[in-house]
Scaffold this active site. Structure first.
Site, PDB file in Angstrom:
ATOM      1  N   LYS A   1       0.845  -1.206   0.000  1.00 35.06           N
ATOM      2  CA  LYS A   1       0.000   0.000   0.000  1.00 35.06           C
ATOM      3  C   LYS A   1       0.875   1.248   0.000  1.00 35.06           C
ATOM      4  CE  LYS A   1      -1.680   1.683   4.012  1.00 35.06           C
ATOM      5  NZ  LYS A   1      -1.400   3.096   4.250  1.00 35.06           N
ATOM      6  N   ASN A   2       1.897   1.255   0.875  1.00 39.12           N
ATOM      7  CA  ASN A   2       2.689   2.472   1.047  1.00 39.12           C
ATOM      8  C   ASN A   2       3.700   2.693  -0.066  1.00 39.12           C
ATOM      9  OD1 ASN A   2       1.161   2.945   3.247  1.00 39.12           O
ATOM     10  ND2 ASN A   2       2.717   2.371   4.750  1.00 39.12           N
TER      11      ASN A   2
ATOM     12  N   ARG B   1      -4.596  10.763   4.250  1.00 39.59           N
ATOM     13  CA  ARG B   1      -3.468  11.701   4.341  1.00 39.59           C
ATOM     14  C   ARG B   1      -2.532  11.520   3.141  1.00 39.59           C
ATOM     15  NH1 ARG B   1       0.085  14.381   7.770  1.00 39.59           N
ATOM     16  NH2 ARG B   1       2.272  13.982   7.295  1.00 39.59           N
TER      17      ARG B   1
ATOM     18  N   CYS C   1      -4.758  12.572  12.641  1.00 42.48           N
ATOM     19  CA  CYS C   1      -5.539  11.333  12.755  1.00 42.48           C
ATOM     20  C   CYS C   1      -5.172  10.730  14.107  1.00 42.48           C
ATOM     21  CB  CYS C   1      -5.223  10.401  11.604  1.00 42.48           C
ATOM     22  SG  CYS C   1      -3.580   9.804  11.664  1.00 42.48           S
TER      23      CYS C   1
ATOM     24  N   ARG D   1       0.465  14.884  12.924  1.00 42.47           N
ATOM     25  CA  ARG D   1       1.043  14.604  11.594  1.00 42.47           C
ATOM     26  C   ARG D   1       1.120  15.858  10.704  1.00 42.47           C
ATOM     27  NH1 ARG D   1      -1.234   8.914   9.619  1.00 42.47           N
ATOM     28  NH2 ARG D   1       0.706   8.867   8.455  1.00 42.47           N
ATOM     29  N   PRO D   2       2.000  16.783  11.079  1.00 44.04           N
ATOM     30  CA  PRO D   2       2.155  18.020  10.291  1.00 44.04           C
ATOM     31  C   PRO D   2       2.810  17.736   8.929  1.00 44.04           C
ATOM     32  CG  PRO D   2       3.888  17.820  11.907  1.00 44.04           C
ATOM     33  CD  PRO D   2       2.961  16.671  12.154  1.00 44.04           C
ATOM     34  N   ILE D   3       2.885  18.799   8.133  1.00 42.47           N
ATOM     35  CA  ILE D   3       3.562  18.640   6.838  1.00 42.47           C
ATOM     36  C   ILE D   3       4.666  19.677   6.684  1.00 42.47           C
ATOM     37  CG2 ILE D   3       1.537  17.639   5.720  1.00 42.47           C
ATOM     38  CD1 ILE D   3       1.102  20.346   4.318  1.00 42.47           C
ATOM     39  N   ASP D   4       5.199  20.165   7.817  1.00 44.55           N
ATOM     40  CA  ASP D   4       6.223  21.219   7.760  1.00 44.55           C
ATOM     41  C   ASP D   4       7.456  20.810   6.957  1.00 44.55           C
ATOM     42  OD1 ASP D   4       6.400  19.441  10.063  1.00 44.55           O
ATOM     43  OD2 ASP D   4       8.226  20.533  10.558  1.00 44.55           O
ATOM     44  N   LEU D   5       7.833  19.547   7.020  1.00 42.08           N
ATOM     45  CA  LEU D   5       9.050  19.126   6.289  1.00 42.08           C
ATOM     46  C   LEU D   5       8.786  19.071   4.784  1.00 42.08           C
ATOM     47  CD1 LEU D   5      10.322  16.357   8.727  1.00 42.08           C
ATOM     48  CD2 LEU D   5      11.147  18.724   8.495  1.00 42.08           C
TER      49      LEU D   5
ATOM     50  N   ASP E   1       4.649   0.619  12.144  1.00 46.41           N
ATOM     51  CA  ASP E   1       3.374   0.033  11.704  1.00 46.41           C
ATOM     52  C   ASP E   1       3.180  -1.380  12.228  1.00 46.41           C
ATOM     53  OD1 ASP E   1       3.387   1.594   8.400  1.00 46.41           O
ATOM     54  OD2 ASP E   1       2.959   2.357  10.403  1.00 46.41           O
TER      55      ASP E   1
ATOM     56  N   VAL F   1       8.279   7.066  16.803  1.00 49.02           N
ATOM     57  CA  VAL F   1       7.996   7.722  15.521  1.00 49.02           C
ATOM     58  C   VAL F   1       6.764   8.615  15.596  1.00 49.02           C
ATOM     59  CG1 VAL F   1       7.401   7.307  13.096  1.00 49.02           C
ATOM     60  CG2 VAL F   1       9.128   5.876  14.229  1.00 49.02           C
TER      61      VAL F   1
ATOM     62  N   ARG G   1      -8.644  -0.244   4.678  1.00 52.80           N
ATOM     63  CA  ARG G   1      -7.816   0.756   3.980  1.00 52.80           C
ATOM     64  C   ARG G   1      -6.504   0.113   3.528  1.00 52.80           C
ATOM     65  NH1 ARG G   1      -6.475   5.875   7.320  1.00 52.80           N
ATOM     66  NH2 ARG G   1      -5.153   6.011   5.487  1.00 52.80           N
TER      67      ARG G   1
HETATM   68  C1  EPZ Z   1       4.209   6.914   6.167  1.00 51.80           C
HETATM   69  O1  EPZ Z   1       3.432   7.949   6.718  1.00 51.80           O
HETATM   70  C2  EPZ Z   1       3.292   5.713   6.086  1.00 51.80           C
HETATM   71  N1  EPZ Z   1       2.159   6.026   5.222  1.00 51.80           N
HETATM   72  C3  EPZ Z   1       2.793   5.356   7.483  1.00 51.80           C
HETATM   73  O2  EPZ Z   1       2.001   4.175   7.364  1.00 51.80           O
HETATM   74  C4  EPZ Z   1       3.999   5.050   8.366  1.00 51.80           C
HETATM   75  O3  EPZ Z   1       3.550   4.775   9.678  1.00 51.80           O
HETATM   76  C5  EPZ Z   1       4.947   6.251   8.373  1.00 51.80           C
HETATM   77  O4  EPZ Z   1       5.321   6.579   7.020  1.00 51.80           O
HETATM   78  C6  EPZ Z   1       6.224   5.969   9.169  1.00 51.80           C
HETATM   79  O5  EPZ Z   1       6.874   4.848   8.640  1.00 51.80           O
HETATM   80  C7  EPZ Z   1       2.328   5.983   3.874  1.00 51.80           C
HETATM   81  O6  EPZ Z   1       3.410   5.718   3.383  1.00 51.80           O
HETATM   82  C8  EPZ Z   1       1.103   6.239   3.033  1.00 51.80           C
HETATM   83  P1  EPZ Z   1       6.246  10.275   8.297  1.00 51.80           P
HETATM   84  P2  EPZ Z   1       4.009   9.476   6.739  1.00 51.80           P
HETATM   85  O7  EPZ Z   1       6.150  11.532   7.514  1.00 51.80           O
HETATM   86  O8  EPZ Z   1       4.794   9.735   5.518  1.00 51.80           O
HETATM   87  C9  EPZ Z   1       6.531  13.550  11.633  1.00 51.80           C
HETATM   88  C10 EPZ Z   1       0.136   2.807   7.670  1.00 51.80           C
HETATM   89  O9  EPZ Z   1      -0.306   2.242   8.666  1.00 51.80           O
HETATM   90  N2  EPZ Z   1       6.491  14.526  10.524  1.00 51.80           N
HETATM   91  O10 EPZ Z   1       7.452   9.400   8.148  1.00 51.80           O
HETATM   92  O11 EPZ Z   1       2.885  10.377   7.054  1.00 51.80           O
HETATM   93  C11 EPZ Z   1       5.157  12.910  11.836  1.00 51.80           C
HETATM   94  O12 EPZ Z   1       4.369  13.747  12.656  1.00 51.80           O
HETATM   95  C12 EPZ Z   1       0.609   4.241   7.747  1.00 51.80           C
HETATM   96  O13 EPZ Z   1       0.265   2.263   6.536  1.00 51.80           O
HETATM   97  C13 EPZ Z   1       6.759  15.866  10.808  1.00 51.80           C
HETATM   98  O14 EPZ Z   1       7.023  16.241  11.948  1.00 51.80           O
HETATM   99  O15 EPZ Z   1       4.974   9.370   7.997  1.00 51.80           O
HETATM  100  C14 EPZ Z   1       5.476  11.607  12.496  1.00 51.80           C
HETATM  101  O16 EPZ Z   1       5.627  11.803  13.889  1.00 51.80           O
HETATM  102  C15 EPZ Z   1       0.361   4.826   9.119  1.00 51.80           C
HETATM  103  N3  EPZ Z   1       6.704  16.760   9.795  1.00 51.80           N
HETATM  104  C16 EPZ Z   1       6.838  11.245  11.889  1.00 51.80           C
HETATM  105  O17 EPZ Z   1       7.350  12.426  11.273  1.00 51.80           O
HETATM  106  C17 EPZ Z   1       6.421  16.401   8.502  1.00 51.80           C
HETATM  107  O18 EPZ Z   1       6.414  17.267   7.612  1.00 51.80           O
HETATM  108  C18 EPZ Z   1       6.772  10.153  10.844  1.00 51.80           C
HETATM  109  O19 EPZ Z   1       5.962  10.637   9.828  1.00 51.80           O
HETATM  110  C19 EPZ Z   1       6.163  15.038   8.247  1.00 51.80           C
HETATM  111  C20 EPZ Z   1       6.205  14.122   9.261  1.00 51.80           C
END
Ligand code: EPZ
Length: 423
Positions: free
Chosen positions: A22-23, A93, A117, A122-126, A310, A332, A402
């Site tokens: 999926k991911n 998301r 969620c 889960r911000p998008i600042d990065l 996960d 995480v 999902r």
């Molecule tokens: C991906 O989510 C996966 N989803 C998630 O799987 C997975 O848990 C996660 O990576 C970690 O491995 C998909 O690939 C569709 P992150 P993503 O950005 O990209 C913080 C599932 O069950 N962060 O690596 O959203 C964030 O808050 C799902 O299949 C920032 O601070 O994860 C979190 O604490 C759940 N700023 C951490 O990083 C940002 O701009 C990890 O988030 C982005 C993220």
């Protein structure tokens, strides 16, 4: 409201075929927006999240042929809107992964800000930090709840970007935007998940020039345009881990076919620490937990190649059944212990101290009415239900659908006493 009923099932036995990841498939599909040519993605699992991504692509102007099971052929001759769909972003998301491709393809995207969620804000600042580094103008409109990202008249230009956290989504979004930027981009402290490599492989097939994806420093030489391609998605390592745990928690033996051991090394290592036998067979991964006294281990989730967040909740369900106390630390996400309350309804007696869950072992779980609090927590409740006495009724199972293809069917084929009730 649909729900899943699980009865105590005894040891699972047999073979299960892992579906496409999926991911991986979600960013792969988003990347197809970057060309007018036809792209064909294979091994696409039949998931609710994939349906949402197809809706998202169609809104942007994609023409999608999904008439053949497991295959999506798509082409986007022109982009018909710069606006992301609010309902779809709220529903999933990963719709955010269309920002990079839209920025690369047409230099503009207006995206509703994603709701948090149940596993954190889960911000998008990065993501936005990366787009700014590539020369885009980012404006957030708090009133409308949107963020607008637009490239200047010259388009995007490459730069060095340091990710404060190796975010999977931010790495993927920035990678896609950088592919059509002028000049060189370096993403430092990049995420190293296998899904990043799969995305880079797809983009390079389309004509991109990406080097060292899968390491913490990815180098991208911008190109003028991309063409179509045919690409097979990697198997789902989280589904693989889920079924490894299904064998372990029920003390059964299961051959997990189409699984890649290299993608689940931490899970193999930790299950071996618990005294589970794991063999790498030519067809896949064979997990044998029959007639063994399984023991506790501690888990700490980390970005890849560390233990995957996960798999934290399914592994915790398993740890309630082994001899001895385990400690599970989630590093995480700031709030990914929602399943503890649900496991405790079944007699798990888990205590939370800060970001650690103290899991007593040797519990005799009993069936209860529980909720799926997120996609992977839902899977954890099914695993617990397999070994609990009596019947476990799991609600809010849309979370499970999902991300797991034919979840109930695959468990039934392994001997689980499980059914889905559609009201
Ligand atoms: C991906 O989510 C996966 N989803 C998630 O799987 C997975 O848990 C996660 O990576 C970690 O491995 C998909 O690939 C569709 P992150 P993503 O950005 O990209 C913080 C599932 O069950 N962060 O690596 O959203 C964030 O808050 C799902 O299949 C920032 O601070 O994860 C979190 O604490 C759940 N700023 C951490 O990083 C940002 O701009 C990890 O988030 C982005 C993220």
């Amino acid at each position: 409201m649909a729900r899943i009923l699980v009865n105590n099932s005894g040891p699972l036995h047999g073979e299960v075929e892992i579906s496409g990841a999926k991911n991986s498939v979600l960013p792969l599909l988003a990347a197809t927006l970057m060309t007018e040519d036809i792209c064909e993605i294979e091994d696409v699992p039949d998931l609710a999240d994939v349906s949402v991504m197809k809706k998202m692509l169609r809104k942007y102007g994609a023409e999608i042929d999904d008439s053949v099971h497991g295959i999506i052929r798509t082409r986007t001759p022109e982009i018909v809107t710069f606006e992301g769909d609010r309902d779809l972003v709220t529903e999933m998301r990963a719709s955010l992964f269309t920002m990079g491709p839209m920025l690369a393809r047409c230099g503009r995207i207006v995206m509703p800000m994603p709701g948090g969620c149940t596993i954190g804000k889960r911000p998008i600042d990065l993501h936005l930090k990366g787009f700014r580094a590539l020369g885009a103008k980012v404006t957030e409109d708090a009133e409308k709840g949107t963020v607008t990202v637009e490239a200047g008249p010259e388009g995007l230009s490459g730069d060095a970007i340091y990710l404060d956290f190796p975010s999977v989504g931010a790495t993927e979004n920035i990678l896609m935007a950088a592919v059509l930027a002028k000049g060189t981009t370096i993403i430092e402290n990049a995420a190293k998940e296998p899904e990043i490599i799969d995305l880079a492989n797809l983009l390079n097939k389309m004509g991109a020039r990406i080097k060292s994806a899968g390491t913490d420093m990815i180098r991208i030489e911008g190109v003028e345009s991309l063409s179509g391609c045919i690409h097979q998605a990697i198997p789902d390592r989280i589904e693989t881990g889920t079924f490894m745990l299904a064998a372990a928690i029920t003390r059964g033996d299961v051959l997990i076919k189409n699984a890649l051991p290299g993608h689940v090394r931490p899970i193999i290592a930790k299950l071996k620490e618990c005294n589970v036998d794991i063999d790498i067979a030519p067809e896949g991964i064979y997990v044998d937990a029959r007639d063994k006294e399984l023991v506790a281990t501690d888990i700490k989730t980390l970005p890849f190649p560390g233990f995957p967040t996960d798999i934290q909740s399914p592994f915790m369900a398993f740890l309630t059944t082994v001899k001895g106390q385990s400690v599970v630390r989630e590093t995480v996400f700031e709030n990914r212990f929602m399943h503890v309350v649900e496991l405790n309804r079944m007699g798990a007696d888990i205590q939370i101290e800060n970001r650690e869950a103290i899991v007593p072992g040797g519990r005799k779980l009993h069936g209860a009415k529980v909720r799926a609090t997120d996609l992977r927590a839902g899977a954890a409740m099914v695993l617990a239900g397999l070994v609990a006495s009596g019947t476990t009724e799991i609600s809010e199972i849309y979370h499970i659908e999902r991300g797991y293809e034919d979840f109930v069917g695959k468990f039934k084929a392994l001997g689980a006493d499980i059914m889905k009730i559609d009201d």
